[in-house]
Write a protein that holds these residues in place. Sequence first.
Motif, PDB file in Angstrom:
ATOM      1  N   VAL A 191       0.839  -1.201   0.000  1.00  0.00           N
ATOM      2  CA  VAL A 191       0.000   0.000   0.000  1.00  0.00           C
ATOM      3  C   VAL A 191       0.871   1.246   0.000  1.00  0.00           C
ATOM      4  N   ASP A 192       1.901   1.259   0.852  1.00  0.00           N
ATOM      5  CA  ASP A 192       2.780   2.427   0.945  1.00  0.00           C
ATOM      6  C   ASP A 192       3.518   2.675  -0.367  1.00  0.00           C
ATOM      7  N   ARG A 228       0.829  -1.951 -13.131  1.00  0.00           N
ATOM      8  CA  ARG A 228       0.824  -3.323 -13.652  1.00  0.00           C
ATOM      9  C   ARG A 228       1.354  -4.196 -12.519  1.00  0.00           C
ATOM     10  N   LEU A 229       0.599  -5.194 -12.130  1.00  0.00           N
ATOM     11  CA  LEU A 229       0.949  -6.038 -10.990  1.00  0.00           C
ATOM     12  C   LEU A 229       1.620  -7.303 -11.515  1.00  0.00           C
ATOM     13  N   ASP A 230       2.949  -7.319 -11.434  1.00  0.00           N
ATOM     14  CA  ASP A 230       3.728  -8.423 -11.974  1.00  0.00           C
ATOM     15  C   ASP A 230       3.403  -9.724 -11.252  1.00  0.00           C
ATOM     16  N   ALA A 231       3.342 -10.805 -12.031  1.00  0.00           N
ATOM     17  CA  ALA A 231       3.097 -12.144 -11.475  1.00  0.00           C
ATOM     18  C   ALA A 231       1.896 -12.161 -10.542  1.00  0.00           C
ATOM     19  N   ALA A 232       0.858 -11.425 -10.902  1.00  0.00           N
ATOM     20  CA  ALA A 232      -0.325 -11.353 -10.036  1.00  0.00           C
ATOM     21  C   ALA A 232      -0.985 -12.713  -9.868  1.00  0.00           C
ATOM     22  N   TYR A 233      -0.785 -13.585 -10.819  1.00  0.00           N
ATOM     23  CA  TYR A 233      -1.369 -14.934 -10.738  1.00  0.00           C
ATOM     24  C   TYR A 233      -0.771 -15.748  -9.600  1.00  0.00           C
ATOM     25  N   ALA A 234       0.434 -15.388  -9.139  1.00  0.00           N
ATOM     26  CA  ALA A 234       1.098 -16.128  -8.070  1.00  0.00           C
ATOM     27  C   ALA A 234       0.740 -15.598  -6.685  1.00  0.00           C
ATOM     28  N   VAL A 235       0.021 -14.495  -6.637  1.00  0.00           N
ATOM     29  CA  VAL A 235      -0.345 -13.853  -5.370  1.00  0.00           C
ATOM     30  C   VAL A 235      -1.796 -14.201  -5.040  1.00  0.00           C
ATOM     31  N   PRO A 236      -2.088 -14.600  -3.815  1.00  0.00           N
ATOM     32  CA  PRO A 236      -3.477 -14.921  -3.471  1.00  0.00           C
ATOM     33  C   PRO A 236      -4.399 -13.721  -3.698  1.00  0.00           C
ATOM     34  N   SER A 237      -5.547 -13.956  -4.307  1.00  0.00           N
ATOM     35  CA  SER A 237      -6.490 -12.863  -4.581  1.00  0.00           C
ATOM     36  C   SER A 237      -6.893 -12.087  -3.327  1.00  0.00           C
ATOM     37  N   PRO A 238      -7.064 -12.744  -2.164  1.00  0.00           N
ATOM     38  CA  PRO A 238      -7.425 -11.967  -0.966  1.00  0.00           C
ATOM     39  C   PRO A 238      -6.395 -10.904  -0.597  1.00  0.00           C
ATOM     40  N   PHE A 239      -5.138 -11.114  -0.971  1.00  0.00           N
ATOM     41  CA  PHE A 239      -4.118 -10.085  -0.703  1.00  0.00           C
ATOM     42  C   PHE A 239      -4.441  -8.813  -1.464  1.00  0.00           C
ATOM     43  N   TRP A 240      -4.705  -8.958  -2.779  1.00  0.00           N
ATOM     44  CA  TRP A 240      -5.049  -7.774  -3.564  1.00  0.00           C
ATOM     45  C   TRP A 240      -6.335  -7.132  -3.045  1.00  0.00           C
ATOM     46  N   ALA A 241      -7.268  -7.953  -2.589  1.00  0.00           N
ATOM     47  CA  ALA A 241      -8.539  -7.428  -2.076  1.00  0.00           C
ATOM     48  C   ALA A 241      -8.345  -6.630  -0.791  1.00  0.00           C
ATOM     49  N   GLU A 242      -7.235  -6.845  -0.096  1.00  0.00           N
ATOM     50  CA  GLU A 242      -6.900  -6.010   1.057  1.00  0.00           C
ATOM     51  C   GLU A 242      -6.175  -4.742   0.634  1.00  0.00           C
ATOM     52  N   VAL A 243      -5.268  -4.885  -0.329  1.00  0.00           N
ATOM     53  CA  VAL A 243      -4.409  -3.765  -0.720  1.00  0.00           C
ATOM     54  C   VAL A 243      -5.153  -2.722  -1.550  1.00  0.00           C
ATOM     55  N   LEU A 244      -5.810  -3.162  -2.610  1.00  0.00           N
ATOM     56  CA  LEU A 244      -6.310  -2.217  -3.616  1.00  0.00           C
ATOM     57  C   LEU A 244      -7.389  -1.280  -3.085  1.00  0.00           C
ATOM     58  N   PRO A 245      -8.356  -1.736  -2.268  1.00  0.00           N
ATOM     59  CA  PRO A 245      -9.325  -0.776  -1.739  1.00  0.00           C
ATOM     60  C   PRO A 245      -8.678   0.321  -0.894  1.00  0.00           C
ATOM     61  N   ARG A 298      -7.229   2.752  -3.358  1.00  0.00           N
ATOM     62  CA  ARG A 298      -8.290   3.500  -4.031  1.00  0.00           C
ATOM     63  C   ARG A 298      -8.915   4.558  -3.126  1.00  0.00           C
ATOM     64  N   GLU A 299      -8.880   4.355  -1.830  1.00  0.00           N
ATOM     65  CA  GLU A 299      -9.398   5.379  -0.921  1.00  0.00           C
ATOM     66  C   GLU A 299      -8.657   6.694  -1.113  1.00  0.00           C
ATOM     67  N   ARG A 300      -7.366   6.620  -1.370  1.00  0.00           N
ATOM     68  CA  ARG A 300      -6.565   7.828  -1.576  1.00  0.00           C
ATOM     69  C   ARG A 300      -6.499   8.241  -3.039  1.00  0.00           C
ATOM     70  N   PHE A 301      -6.560   7.248  -3.941  1.00  0.00           N
ATOM     71  CA  PHE A 301      -6.392   7.526  -5.371  1.00  0.00           C
ATOM     72  C   PHE A 301      -7.490   6.808  -6.155  1.00  0.00           C
ATOM     73  N   PRO A 302      -8.698   7.352  -6.118  1.00  0.00           N
ATOM     74  CA  PRO A 302      -9.841   6.667  -6.747  1.00  0.00           C
ATOM     75  C   PRO A 302      -9.726   6.538  -8.256  1.00  0.00           C
ATOM     76  N   GLU A 303      -8.862   7.322  -8.900  1.00  0.00           N
ATOM     77  CA  GLU A 303      -8.703   7.259 -10.346  1.00  0.00           C
ATOM     78  C   GLU A 303      -7.596   6.296 -10.774  1.00  0.00           C
ATOM     79  N   ALA A 304      -6.980   5.601  -9.827  1.00  0.00           N
ATOM     80  CA  ALA A 304      -5.913   4.664 -10.175  1.00  0.00           C
ATOM     81  C   ALA A 304      -6.495   3.419 -10.845  1.00  0.00           C
TER      82      ALA A 304
END
Length: 427
Positions: free
Chosen positions: A162-163, A177-194, A197-203
């Motif tokens: 996030v930082d 672009r999230l490199d090797a995103a297929y190797a990262v558990p989806s719940p991780f992205w579901a924690e990070v990306l929201p 987006r709270e700070r950068f809604p247009e990202a």
Amino acid sequence: MPAWPEHVIWWHVYPLGFAGAPIRDGVDPDAAPVHRLDRLEPWLDHVIELGLNGLLLGPVFAAETHGYDTVDHFRIDPRLGDDGDFDRLVAAARERGIRILLDGVFNHVGRGHAAFTSLAPDGPNLFRGRWVDGGFEADVFEGHDALVALDHSSPAVVDLVVDVMCHWLDRGIDGWRLDAAYAVPSPFWAEVLPRVRERFPEAWFLGEVIHGEAARIVEESTMDSLTQYELWQGIWHGIADGNLFELSHAIERHDELLATFAPQTFVGNHDVTRIASAIGAELVPHALAVLFTVAGTPSVYAGDEFGWTGVKEERLGGDDAVRPEFPASPDEAGGDARILEAHRALIALRRRKPWLWRAHTDVVEVANAAIALRTAIGDDAVVVALNIGEEPVSLPVADGHGVVAGQGTPVGGRVELGPRGWVVLEA
């Protein structure tokens, strides 16, 4: 998701290769920066002239060798320059209306990363692995010993990513672009990306996914888009193997994804053999006709527009041929004028018809060596007819009339194509 990705076509660059940086020398933390990143600026007008408006950058952070072995996510790789070089590139892109996407390697880091070199049994640990006899045996990425895997169940890793994302979004980029995103558990992205987006809604967030259930990954991870490797494979395999039924199947599968997201489409990138080498220069326009008329967010891998060649090999340095140093300016690029003109014409079509971003494509007729496609929303349509064979063919083009690119005259709802002919029509 923001609205702007609907109107972006990316120019994809691997900066270390582009700028002629030494790839296998590693990073000396005490070395003075070498200001190579500014070599990109003279090419930005070329991006605009092509009709593109996005710069998808490969790794730019301090790394040990090829850039995907990051040692400091908050520092520009000294082989490319420093923060000042990066700020100037962002400003130059902004002046031209060019969006910027950075490559975020968040599945793994290089062994020289400070968080790894400072590991202690009783200290913080961001990595997957185990302590054995006082030493840490790290899990690694796909057998690459130099790439140690982050522990995506760790709140500290969530905070780190996030930082990093927010730091560079605050510096003026538009997404990741999230490199090797297929190797990262989806719940991780579901924690990070929201949180980002709270700070950068247009990202905008693009996941590199080579295999898996794409729609489910998007829904579970909250990523906005995924790389469309299945379509890429259908395009080049279908053309190279003389089996356009494979392309037809890939397009049908591609259309199914549109109910969930608009994929990121391509016929070349930094990890694959260049399209001119894969199918031959004469058939590159055929691949482009598909790329720029089916749904998705397209990208052009830098150099492909000139018909450059390069074969990826499975060996040390096997990527070098597809990640070359670029000349000082586009005037020195050389290449195939027919391929460059096909890019210009088809990108211009895409610009005139932004509805293609989410439009469905029907396979009107297909044979091993010929295919007719119609992409439409309502009364707006684009028709593509391709012949990859050595014999003339006649293909249905229904309501196609005005020739956008290629050669062919529609008569009575059909078009005659000579050997290896192609045409794109407005309807």
